[in-house]
Motif scaffolding. Structure first.
Motif, PDB file in Angstrom:
ATOM      1  N   HIS A   1       1.074  -1.133  -0.028  1.00  0.00           N
ATOM      2  CA  HIS A   1       0.108  -0.161   0.023  1.00  0.00           C
ATOM      3  C   HIS A   1       0.941   1.234   0.065  1.00  0.00           C
ATOM      4  O   HIS A   1       0.892   1.938   1.033  1.00  0.00           O
ATOM      5  CB  HIS A   1      -0.986  -0.096   1.226  1.00  0.00           C
ATOM      6  N   PRO A   2       1.666   1.629  -1.168  1.00  0.00           N
ATOM      7  CA  PRO A   2       2.422   2.772  -1.270  1.00  0.00           C
ATOM      8  C   PRO A   2       1.668   4.071  -0.916  1.00  0.00           C
ATOM      9  O   PRO A   2       0.661   4.151  -1.505  1.00  0.00           O
ATOM     10  CB  PRO A   2       3.286   2.586  -2.333  1.00  0.00           C
ATOM     11  N   VAL A   3       2.331   5.028  -0.349  1.00  0.00           N
ATOM     12  CA  VAL A   3       1.585   6.378  -0.159  1.00  0.00           C
ATOM     13  C   VAL A   3       2.425   7.320  -1.153  1.00  0.00           C
ATOM     14  O   VAL A   3       3.687   7.723  -0.405  1.00  0.00           O
ATOM     15  CB  VAL A   3       1.644   6.671   1.485  1.00  0.00           C
ATOM     16  N   ASP A   4       1.876   7.764  -1.783  1.00  0.00           N
ATOM     17  CA  ASP A   4       2.726   8.658  -2.710  1.00  0.00           C
ATOM     18  C   ASP A   4       3.889   8.360  -3.071  1.00  0.00           C
ATOM     19  O   ASP A   4       5.037   9.155  -3.242  1.00  0.00           O
ATOM     20  CB  ASP A   4       2.616  10.045  -2.081  1.00  0.00           C
ATOM     21  N   GLY A   5       4.031   7.137  -3.557  1.00  0.00           N
ATOM     22  CA  GLY A   5       5.456   6.659  -3.894  1.00  0.00           C
ATOM     23  C   GLY A   5       6.221   6.305  -2.958  1.00  0.00           C
ATOM     24  O   GLY A   5       7.420   5.601  -3.166  1.00  0.00           O
ATOM     25  N   SER A   6       5.974   6.313  -1.392  1.00  0.00           N
ATOM     26  CA  SER A   6       6.696   6.102  -0.247  1.00  0.00           C
ATOM     27  C   SER A   6       6.230   5.079   0.464  1.00  0.00           C
ATOM     28  O   SER A   6       5.189   4.492   0.202  1.00  0.00           O
ATOM     29  CB  SER A   6       6.795   7.431   0.506  1.00  0.00           C
ATOM     30  N   PRO A   7       7.183   3.878   0.896  1.00  0.00           N
ATOM     31  CA  PRO A   7       6.398   2.800   1.546  1.00  0.00           C
ATOM     32  C   PRO A   7       5.505   2.999   2.768  1.00  0.00           C
ATOM     33  O   PRO A   7       5.944   4.080   3.570  1.00  0.00           O
ATOM     34  CB  PRO A   7       7.810   2.010   1.810  1.00  0.00           C
ATOM     35  N   CYS A   8       4.496   2.203   2.989  1.00  0.00           N
ATOM     36  CA  CYS A   8       3.735   2.757   4.120  1.00  0.00           C
ATOM     37  C   CYS A   8       4.196   2.309   5.476  1.00  0.00           C
ATOM     38  O   CYS A   8       4.166   3.183   6.524  1.00  0.00           O
ATOM     39  CB  CYS A   8       2.337   1.880   3.907  1.00  0.00           C
ATOM     40  N   GLY A   9       5.091   1.401   5.540  1.00  0.00           N
ATOM     41  CA  GLY A   9       5.729   0.973   6.879  1.00  0.00           C
ATOM     42  C   GLY A   9       4.917   0.216   7.605  1.00  0.00           C
ATOM     43  O   GLY A   9       5.489  -0.090   8.722  1.00  0.00           O
ATOM     44  N   GLU A  10       3.845  -0.095   7.234  1.00  0.00           N
ATOM     45  CA  GLU A  10       2.901  -1.071   8.079  1.00  0.00           C
ATOM     46  C   GLU A  10       2.498  -2.405   7.615  1.00  0.00           C
ATOM     47  O   GLU A  10       2.229  -3.330   8.271  1.00  0.00           O
ATOM     48  CB  GLU A  10       1.495  -0.203   8.427  1.00  0.00           C
ATOM     49  N   CYS A  11       2.765  -2.570   6.215  1.00  0.00           N
ATOM     50  CA  CYS A  11       2.436  -3.802   5.808  1.00  0.00           C
ATOM     51  C   CYS A  11       3.293  -4.832   6.246  1.00  0.00           C
ATOM     52  O   CYS A  11       4.614  -4.622   6.546  1.00  0.00           O
ATOM     53  CB  CYS A  11       2.296  -3.579   4.156  1.00  0.00           C
ATOM     54  N   GLU A  12       3.216  -6.122   5.809  1.00  0.00           N
ATOM     55  CA  GLU A  12       4.011  -7.250   6.111  1.00  0.00           C
ATOM     56  C   GLU A  12       5.586  -7.203   5.399  1.00  0.00           C
ATOM     57  O   GLU A  12       6.475  -7.311   5.957  1.00  0.00           O
ATOM     58  CB  GLU A  12       3.488  -8.512   5.867  1.00  0.00           C
ATOM     59  N   SER A  13       5.327  -6.922   4.117  1.00  0.00           N
ATOM     60  CA  SER A  13       6.643  -6.606   3.652  1.00  0.00           C
ATOM     61  C   SER A  13       7.549  -5.451   3.970  1.00  0.00           C
ATOM     62  O   SER A  13       8.713  -5.700   4.271  1.00  0.00           O
ATOM     63  CB  SER A  13       6.200  -6.186   1.831  1.00  0.00           C
ATOM     64  N   CYS A  14       6.847  -4.339   4.291  1.00  0.00           N
ATOM     65  CA  CYS A  14       7.612  -3.079   4.688  1.00  0.00           C
ATOM     66  C   CYS A  14       8.297  -3.475   6.149  1.00  0.00           C
ATOM     67  O   CYS A  14       9.494  -3.158   6.336  1.00  0.00           O
ATOM     68  CB  CYS A  14       6.794  -1.903   4.959  1.00  0.00           C
ATOM     69  N   ARG A  15       7.784  -4.236   6.745  1.00  0.00           N
ATOM     70  CA  ARG A  15       8.139  -4.630   8.313  1.00  0.00           C
ATOM     71  C   ARG A  15       9.299  -5.748   8.309  1.00  0.00           C
ATOM     72  O   ARG A  15      10.414  -5.497   8.807  1.00  0.00           O
ATOM     73  CB  ARG A  15       7.159  -5.082   9.044  1.00  0.00           C
ATOM     74  N   ARG A  16       9.134  -6.398   7.091  1.00  0.00           N
ATOM     75  CA  ARG A  16      10.176  -7.489   6.997  1.00  0.00           C
ATOM     76  C   ARG A  16      11.384  -7.055   6.421  1.00  0.00           C
ATOM     77  O   ARG A  16      12.723  -7.154   6.756  1.00  0.00           O
ATOM     78  CB  ARG A  16       9.712  -8.426   6.110  1.00  0.00           C
ATOM     79  N   ILE A  17      11.590  -6.128   5.382  1.00  0.00           N
ATOM     80  CA  ILE A  17      12.377  -5.500   4.594  1.00  0.00           C
ATOM     81  C   ILE A  17      13.207  -4.598   6.003  1.00  0.00           C
ATOM     82  O   ILE A  17      14.215  -4.464   6.217  1.00  0.00           O
ATOM     83  CB  ILE A  17      12.051  -4.553   3.562  1.00  0.00           C
ATOM     84  N   ALA A  18      12.506  -3.773   6.853  1.00  0.00           N
ATOM     85  CA  ALA A  18      12.854  -2.889   7.674  1.00  0.00           C
ATOM     86  C   ALA A  18      13.781  -3.686   8.865  1.00  0.00           C
ATOM     87  O   ALA A  18      14.699  -3.163   9.296  1.00  0.00           O
ATOM     88  CB  ALA A  18      11.928  -2.275   8.417  1.00  0.00           C
ATOM     89  N   ALA A  19      13.255  -4.788   9.106  1.00  0.00           N
ATOM     90  CA  ALA A  19      13.947  -5.674  10.139  1.00  0.00           C
ATOM     91  C   ALA A  19      14.997  -6.522   9.661  1.00  0.00           C
ATOM     92  O   ALA A  19      15.683  -7.154  10.304  1.00  0.00           O
ATOM     93  CB  ALA A  19      12.835  -6.631  10.820  1.00  0.00           C
ATOM     94  N   GLY A  20      15.173  -6.424   8.234  1.00  0.00           N
ATOM     95  CA  GLY A  20      16.159  -7.110   7.630  1.00  0.00           C
ATOM     96  C   GLY A  20      15.934  -8.827   7.393  1.00  0.00           C
ATOM     97  O   GLY A  20      16.752  -9.540   7.413  1.00  0.00           O
ATOM     98  N   ASN A  21      14.538  -9.047   7.712  1.00  0.00           N
ATOM     99  CA  ASN A  21      14.261 -10.509   7.488  1.00  0.00           C
ATOM    100  C   ASN A  21      13.675 -10.882   6.094  1.00  0.00           C
ATOM    101  O   ASN A  21      13.302 -12.085   5.856  1.00  0.00           O
ATOM    102  CB  ASN A  21      13.174 -10.842   8.483  1.00  0.00           C
ATOM    103  N   ALA A  22      13.614  -9.695   5.297  1.00  0.00           N
ATOM    104  CA  ALA A  22      13.011 -10.247   3.964  1.00  0.00           C
ATOM    105  C   ALA A  22      13.934 -11.227   2.977  1.00  0.00           C
ATOM    106  O   ALA A  22      15.169 -10.883   2.851  1.00  0.00           O
ATOM    107  CB  ALA A  22      12.809  -8.891   3.218  1.00  0.00           C
ATOM    108  N   MET A  23      13.539 -12.105   2.314  1.00  0.00           N
ATOM    109  CA  MET A  23      14.300 -13.091   1.371  1.00  0.00           C
ATOM    110  C   MET A  23      14.415 -12.331   0.166  1.00  0.00           C
ATOM    111  O   MET A  23      15.303 -12.882  -0.873  1.00  0.00           O
ATOM    112  CB  MET A  23      13.561 -14.599   1.233  1.00  0.00           C
ATOM    113  N   ASN A  24      13.585 -11.243  -0.178  1.00  0.00           N
ATOM    114  CA  ASN A  24      13.725 -10.864  -1.543  1.00  0.00           C
ATOM    115  C   ASN A  24      14.481  -9.542  -1.667  1.00  0.00           C
ATOM    116  O   ASN A  24      14.624  -8.722  -2.913  1.00  0.00           O
ATOM    117  CB  ASN A  24      12.168 -10.558  -2.221  1.00  0.00           C
ATOM    118  N   VAL A  25      15.034  -9.113  -0.486  1.00  0.00           N
ATOM    119  CA  VAL A  25      15.980  -7.999  -0.560  1.00  0.00           C
ATOM    120  C   VAL A  25      17.378  -8.550  -0.081  1.00  0.00           C
ATOM    121  O   VAL A  25      17.641  -9.009   0.967  1.00  0.00           O
ATOM    122  CB  VAL A  25      15.585  -6.756   0.264  1.00  0.00           C
ATOM    123  N   ILE A  26      18.312  -8.566  -0.934  1.00  0.00           N
ATOM    124  CA  ILE A  26      19.657  -9.184  -0.476  1.00  0.00           C
ATOM    125  C   ILE A  26      20.621  -7.950  -0.737  1.00  0.00           C
ATOM    126  O   ILE A  26      20.947  -7.252  -1.750  1.00  0.00           O
ATOM    127  CB  ILE A  26      19.971 -10.101  -1.658  1.00  0.00           C
TER     128      ILE A  26
END
Length: 556
Positions: free
Chosen positions: A66-91
């Motif tokens: 759910h991007p907000v004006d081109g910025s990450p929302c910071g609340e969805c599951e994907s945003c939280r995982r990437i912010a925490a460094g646990n996402a498998m799709n960001v290396i």
């Protein structure tokens, strides 16, 4: 919970929090909003300007549900995982330690598999210029035609080391140095959140010291806050923490260089060293000081572009008038060479001292700038000699015009001037006797009062010659002795001992005139004595001239 450094704790969570890179942020937000996302990006720029932060934000934005004006929302599951460094799709890959062909082959194999969560597989390769030539070659084909779900973000501080074949396959974004006011505003905002008081002056100094790097600024701020925990962060505390000096030291140093006073310059360096100042930073800061001095000498109107207050601009403008433009350019060139030399020196203090001597002695250089410096020194000495010659000639003329004794004015009788009638000369002893009869002797309190008001009440009444000599000496009450009339010391120091000033004050007729002027101005007579101390070269460095030991004391 372990303490987290400020630059990590306050890493931007949205594009709006990225400071100083508005054109890049706007472009990337528009790409996300309109689904015009590229397959490869090259982020170039100096350290601490936001390359890695923007890369992580881009990875979150392209995968945000759910991007907000081109910025990450910071609340969805994907945003939280990437912010925490646990996402498998960001290396994230550090090319400084993973720079071989095998590392790139692993990437080439990994891009064949679609991401299990999120829309894009994002590879962030930091310090990409560290990859070997073979690794770059292995990366070419994948970088040119990656799968539709793969995005490469390459970050580097040295873009010229990246092969042109790689650069041509990427969208290039150059991150510029951040303005010091932007950095100071950001630090002020963060300190308010941390409830740490700090002056704007201190934050602006840290911002300038960071040289356009937000991360460097926050690291310096972290150090200063920790050292003065629980106290307001002021400029003096910042200077003491990072081993820097105030510009007042540079002003004093430049004045002494202009006065050709190597002893005073060495004393200043000694003071700087024993305060624990970082000499590398000291030289770098003095380079900037001379740069501002030169620019203001070339054009005083540049003050608004040098981030200086009006008061500082006026002070530096006056200081710069002591030097020619060629001299300032030579000094700046010498200091730049010293800035490079001091970094590799095993004895930085000696390197600094030798550099300062070279700064004051252009004759040590054999190039054109050294010759220009020597010519300017000769011109200055010639001007001083000419001024001294004019002063001496005026003194000679004054003495020649003074008759042996006072002469009565001519009496006009029947339209014809009468012959001048010579009046007997009044001797100094007779003049002093007249003063004793007409004026009471000054007591100790009178002497203190007269000494304090000497420059405002007595100097304006003196002749130009007497005033010139009186400005070179100190006037202080002598130490009172029981049973003796209080006296006033005329203190001669340094080169004035035995010089022209010494000769002037030992002549009875000059002291007769001085005593008369003081009596008329103050209503009491004073006894003077001449105190000499040749070892004192700078009166301002003596706290109490009345308490020091004089070489000679002579009643006059």
């Amino acid at each position: 919970m372990a303490y987290v450094a400020l630059y990590r704790k306050f890493r931007p969570d949205t594009f709006e929090e990225v400071k100083g890179q508005e054109p890049i942020v706007t472009t990337l937000k528009n790409q996300v909003k309109h689904d015009r996302i590229g397959h490869a990006y090259l982020f170039c720029g100096t350290r601490g300007t936001g390359k890695t932060s923007v890369a992580k934000l881009m990875a979150r934005a392209v995968n945000c549900q759910h991007p907000v004006d081109g910025s990450p929302c910071g609340e969805c599951e994907s945003c939280r995982r990437i912010a925490a460094g646990n996402a498998m799709n960001v290396i994230e890959i550090d090319a400084a330690s993973n720079n071989g062909v095998d590392n790139i082959r692993q990437i080439n194999e990994g891009v064949q598999y679609a991401p299990t969560d999120g829309k894009y597989m994002v590879y962030i390769i930091d310090e990409v210029h560290m990859l070997s030539a073979g690794a770059f070659n292995a990366m070419l084909k994948t970088l040119e035609e990656p799968p539709s779900y793969v995005i490469f973000i390459l970050a580097t501080t040295e873009s010229h080391k990246v092969p042109v074949t790689i650069r041509s396959r990427c969208q290039r974004y150059d991150f510029r140095r951040i303005e010091y006011t932007t950095i100071a505003d950001r630090m002020e905002d963060l300190l308010q959140r941390e409830n740490v008081p700090a002056t704007r002056e201190a934050l602006e100094y840290i911002a300038r010291a960071a040289d356009g790097s937000m991360r460097d600024a926050l690291s310096i701020l972290d150090e200063c806050v920790s050292y003065h925990l629980g106290e307001e962060l002021t400029l003096d505390r910042v200077l003491g923490t990072i081993g820097a000096v105030d510009t007042e030291v540079f002003e004093r140093l430049t004045e002494k260089i202009g006065e050709d006073d190597p002893v005073a310059v060495m004393e200043l360096i000694h003071e700087v060293v024993w305060k624990g100042t970082d000499l590398t930073r000291f030289v770098d800061d003095y380079v900037w000081f001379l740069r501002n001095l030169l620019f203001l000498a070339l054009s005083p109107g540049l003050g608004s572009q040098l981030d200086l207050t009006e008061e500082k601009v006026q002070l530096l403008t006056e200081l710069g008038k002591r030097f020619s433009h060629d001299t300032l350019q030579r000094q700046l060139h010498v200091m730049q060479e010293m800035s490079m030399a001091i970094r590799g020196s095993s004895n930085r203090r000696v390197t600094l001292e030798m550099g300062m001597i070279r700064l004051m002695r252009p004759e040590t250089d054999v190039d054109l700038s050294g010759m220009l410096g020597r010519m300017e020194r000769l011109e200055q000495r010639a001007e001083k000699a000419e001024a001294e010659a004019i002063r001496l000639s005026e003194r000679v003329m004054e003495l020649e015009q003074r008759p042996a004794g006072p002469v009565a004015a001519s009496v006009i009788s029947e339209g014809k001037p009468a012959e001048p009638e010579e009046i007997p000369e009044t001797k100094p002893e007779e003049c002093r006797e007249m003063l004793r009869k007409e004026y009471p002797a000054a007591d100790a309190e009178d002497l203190i009062r007269i000494a304090e008001s000497w420059r405002s009440e007595i100097l304006p009444r003196l002749s130009p010659v007497a005033k010139n000599y009186m400005k070179r000496i100190a006037v202080v009450p002598a130490e009172a002795r029981q049973g003796e009339e209080p006296k006033m010391n005329l203190v001669l120091t340094g080169e004035d001992v035995g010089g022209l000033a010494d000769d002037y004050f030992t002549k009875p007729e000059n002291m007769e005139e001085l005593g008369r002027i003081v009596a008329e101005a103050t209503g009491c007579r004073i006894r003077f004595q001449l105190a000499r101390q040749e070892k004192i070269t700078r009166r301002e460095s003596v706290l109490d001239l009345s308490k020091i030991h004089f070489d000679t004391i002579e009643d006059i």
